[in-house]
Enzyme design. Sequence first.
Site, PDB file in Angstrom:
ATOM      1  NE  ARG A  46      34.028  13.664  11.992  1.00  0.00           N
ATOM      2  CZ  ARG A  46      35.270  13.489  12.364  1.00  0.00           C
ATOM      3  NH1 ARG A  46      35.755  12.452  13.051  1.00  0.00           N
ATOM      4  NH2 ARG A  46      36.258  14.304  11.792  1.00  0.00           N
ATOM      5  N   GLY A  47      35.036  11.831   9.039  1.00  0.00           N
ATOM      6  CA  GLY A  47      36.747  12.220   8.798  1.00  0.00           C
ATOM      7  C   GLY A  47      36.803  11.814   7.288  1.00  0.00           C
ATOM      8  CB  ALA A  48      38.508  13.260   4.110  1.00  0.00           C
ATOM      9  NE  ARG A 102      29.453  13.804   5.479  1.00  0.00           N
ATOM     10  CZ  ARG A 102      30.329  14.347   6.555  1.00  0.00           C
ATOM     11  NH1 ARG A 102      30.985  13.371   7.186  1.00  0.00           N
ATOM     12  NH2 ARG A 102      30.249  15.566   6.543  1.00  0.00           N
ATOM     13  CD  GLN A 149      32.454  17.304  13.446  1.00  0.00           C
ATOM     14  OE1 GLN A 149      32.308  18.658  14.039  1.00  0.00           O
ATOM     15  NE2 GLN A 149      32.024  17.233  12.431  1.00  0.00           N
ATOM     16  CG  ASP A 168      36.707  17.112   4.351  1.00  0.00           C
ATOM     17  OD1 ASP A 168      36.964  17.751   5.367  1.00  0.00           O
ATOM     18  OD2 ASP A 168      36.266  16.139   4.921  1.00  0.00           O
ATOM     19  CG  ASN A 219      39.355  20.822   7.106  1.00  0.00           C
ATOM     20  OD1 ASN A 219      39.133  19.771   6.886  1.00  0.00           O
ATOM     21  ND2 ASN A 219      39.474  21.256   8.204  1.00  0.00           N
ATOM     22  CE  LYS A 220      33.034  19.441   9.356  1.00  0.00           C
ATOM     23  NZ  LYS A 220      31.978  19.340   9.068  1.00  0.00           N
TER      24      LYS A 220
HETATM   25  C1  RUB Z   1      35.721  16.293   8.943  1.00  0.00           C
HETATM   26  C2  RUB Z   1      36.730  17.234   8.660  1.00  0.00           C
HETATM   27  C3  RUB Z   1      38.158  16.990   8.923  1.00  0.00           C
HETATM   28  C4  RUB Z   1      38.701  16.209   7.481  1.00  0.00           C
HETATM   29  C5  RUB Z   1      39.941  15.782   7.941  1.00  0.00           C
HETATM   30  O1  RUB Z   1      34.351  16.632   8.557  1.00  0.00           O
HETATM   31  O2  RUB Z   1      36.474  18.247   8.137  1.00  0.00           O
HETATM   32  O3  RUB Z   1      38.782  18.062   9.219  1.00  0.00           O
HETATM   33  O4  RUB Z   1      37.937  15.300   7.273  1.00  0.00           O
HETATM   34  O5  RUB Z   1      40.578  14.991   7.055  1.00  0.00           O
HETATM   35  P1  RUB Z   1      33.279  15.705   9.143  1.00  0.00           P
HETATM   36  P2  RUB Z   1      41.291  13.462   7.243  1.00  0.00           P
HETATM   37  O6  RUB Z   1      33.516  15.503  10.576  1.00  0.00           O
HETATM   38  O7  RUB Z   1      31.961  16.341   8.521  1.00  0.00           O
HETATM   39  O8  RUB Z   1      33.622  14.609   8.138  1.00  0.00           O
HETATM   40  O9  RUB Z   1      40.151  12.599   7.349  1.00  0.00           O
HETATM   41  O10 RUB Z   1      41.914  13.464   6.276  1.00  0.00           O
HETATM   42  O11 RUB Z   1      41.951  13.726   8.776  1.00  0.00           O
END
Ligand code: RUB
Length: 358
Positions: free
Chosen positions: A53-55, A96, A200, A241, A251-252
Amino acid sequence: MSVDEKLKKIFAIKRENKKIKLIDQRLLPHKVKIITLHNYNETIEAIRDMAVRGAGSIGVAAGYGLAQAALEAKHLNLEKFNKFIKAASDKLLSSRPTAINLRHSIDRCLKVAENGTVTERIQNICNESDKIAFDDIKASRLIGVYGEQLLKENSNILTHCNAGALAYIDQGTALSPIIEAKRRHKPIFVYVDETRPRNQGAKITAWELSKLEIPYALIVDNAAGYFMINKKIDVVIVGADRIAVNGDTANKIGTYEKAVLAKENNIPFYVAAPSMSFDLKCESGERIEIEHRSSEEITHISGVNDSNEYTKLRITAKNTKAYNPSFDITPAKYISGFITEKGLLKKPFKKSIKNAFK
Ligand code: RUB
């Protein structure tokens, strides 16, 4: 052990030919389990279920997933190969919807597969997927260097969700300036939002910071206002994101309210994000698709019991109705600047974003 040696142990994702290896983020911080994904369908499932997870990491996983699909299709003729790759891309894209990094990765891999024999196209997709990861590492490091300059000695930083090494290789986005400050021995302190519903912040950011020996404290999501008004927070840094051309940022969930609180308390609010997180086809935040996830993420909670056994608990009455939008949009007016691999982008964002990434 140096920061860099510690960082090596927090790797988000790797490709070894057709296999993808990643730390299963669902089990953190209780278990550091490396899982292997053998085909692109397994990779889609890992993205959907948030093992990765994470963009940024989702973007890399999608590129690697397409590399797996290409390798799986190596016995097909060109016409069938192209159909297979198109179907695999569509499936990866739907895993996603909010993080634009996923679409950018797929587009990059498809672009290099427009010409050549099947063998050449496979090679090009594999090379491009590796290049995406390589570019992310470079961007992550530069975001660290530019962002660190915004941190004064003894800064208290608030961050939301996890935008560290597991969200974006190799030292994250929002956490990258913090890691750079640690590398330069600049004293700083991090307030970590727990980030309901999947926690998270509590589960991953707190774990990463403790591994890197960076001082931090976990706070509940609704405590940010308390710490801000009591002058405990000097700056907020979050990841992203998807960022529209006008600077509106997805973002989250919960990011928007932190940004409003920051403005009310005269605290700078920065979004740390690479070019891969900007959507130059998207004019404003209203056009960003927001993912809605299962209500079970709100009604249930997981962790370990005193015997260290993994447990899932229901915390609400049975059949409690819950709404679970996974992201929100922070309007550009609340954002002080974007920390990117091209430097700090300031207002007016329409101009600085277009100039930086055209
Ligand atoms: C993750 C989320 C993070 C961004 C960060 O959401 O919102 O803040 O993705 O970005 P999830 P980056 O946990 O639902 O994937 O990956 O660029 O740091």
